[in-house]
Scaffold this motif. Structure first.
Motif, PDB file in Angstrom:
ATOM      1  N   GLY A 142     125.554  66.048 -49.729  1.00  0.00           N
ATOM      2  CA  GLY A 142     124.461  65.576 -50.580  1.00  0.00           C
ATOM      3  C   GLY A 142     124.545  66.131 -51.989  1.00  0.00           C
ATOM      4  N   VAL A 153     122.147  57.352 -46.886  1.00  0.00           N
ATOM      5  CA  VAL A 153     121.445  58.238 -45.951  1.00  0.00           C
ATOM      6  C   VAL A 153     120.829  57.434 -44.812  1.00  0.00           C
ATOM      7  N   ALA A 190     120.280  56.852 -51.230  1.00  0.00           N
ATOM      8  CA  ALA A 190     119.249  56.650 -50.216  1.00  0.00           C
ATOM      9  C   ALA A 190     119.702  55.628 -49.167  1.00  0.00           C
ATOM     10  N   VAL A 227     120.399  57.367 -57.207  1.00  0.00           N
ATOM     11  CA  VAL A 227     119.517  57.727 -56.103  1.00  0.00           C
ATOM     12  C   VAL A 227     119.345  56.572 -55.106  1.00  0.00           C
ATOM     13  N   GLY A 268     119.349  63.673 -42.138  1.00  0.00           N
ATOM     14  CA  GLY A 268     118.881  62.980 -43.339  1.00  0.00           C
ATOM     15  C   GLY A 268     118.217  63.924 -44.324  1.00  0.00           C
ATOM     16  N   TYR A 293     121.102  66.734 -52.339  1.00  0.00           N
ATOM     17  CA  TYR A 293     120.981  65.865 -53.512  1.00  0.00           C
ATOM     18  C   TYR A 293     119.933  66.419 -54.480  1.00  0.00           C
ATOM     19  N   LEU A 294     118.791  66.809 -53.944  1.00  0.00           N
ATOM     20  CA  LEU A 294     117.726  67.329 -54.790  1.00  0.00           C
ATOM     21  C   LEU A 294     118.080  68.690 -55.384  1.00  0.00           C
ATOM     22  N   GLU A 316     119.457  64.831 -48.196  1.00  0.00           N
ATOM     23  CA  GLU A 316     118.548  64.695 -49.335  1.00  0.00           C
ATOM     24  C   GLU A 316     118.290  66.035 -50.014  1.00  0.00           C
TER      25      GLU A 316
END
Length: 95
Positions: free
Chosen positions: A12, A28, A25, A21, A57, A64-65, A61
């Motif tokens: 991620g 994911v 998404a 994004v 998942g 990624y964040l 995420e």
């Protein structure tokens, strides 16, 4: 399963460098659906498979964040340093 979560976090984080994004998404969602389908066909319990799908998942995420958060902090700090040295001269005498 701890390694899988760590690998998902790293994946991620790396995907955050180049993927928008929305595309991430969708990836994911596909990963969650594939893991759920494989778990059900392997004979695992539905709740167990659903829970691990959600964990994977969330790990994707979170990576990624994390990368976007790190970029935000770096860019905001550098922008504040650049602005602190600038003296803005107002064209109005009352200011």
């Amino acid at each position: 399963m701890g390694w899988a979560i760590a690998v998902c976090f790293v994946i991620g984080a790396v995907c955050a460098l180049r993927l928008p994004v929305l595309i991430f998404a969708l990836i994911v969602v596909v990963v969650i659906a594939a893991y759920f389908f494989i778990g059900i066909t392997a004979g695992w319990e539905v709740i167990h498979t659903l829970a691990w799908s959600a964990v994977i998942g969330v790990a994707l995420e979170a990576g990624y964040l994390f990368t976007h958060g790190a970029f935000y902090v770096l860019y905001v700090r550098s922008a504040k340093k650049g602005r602190a040295h600038q003296q803005i001269q107002s064209k109005y005498k009352s200011e």
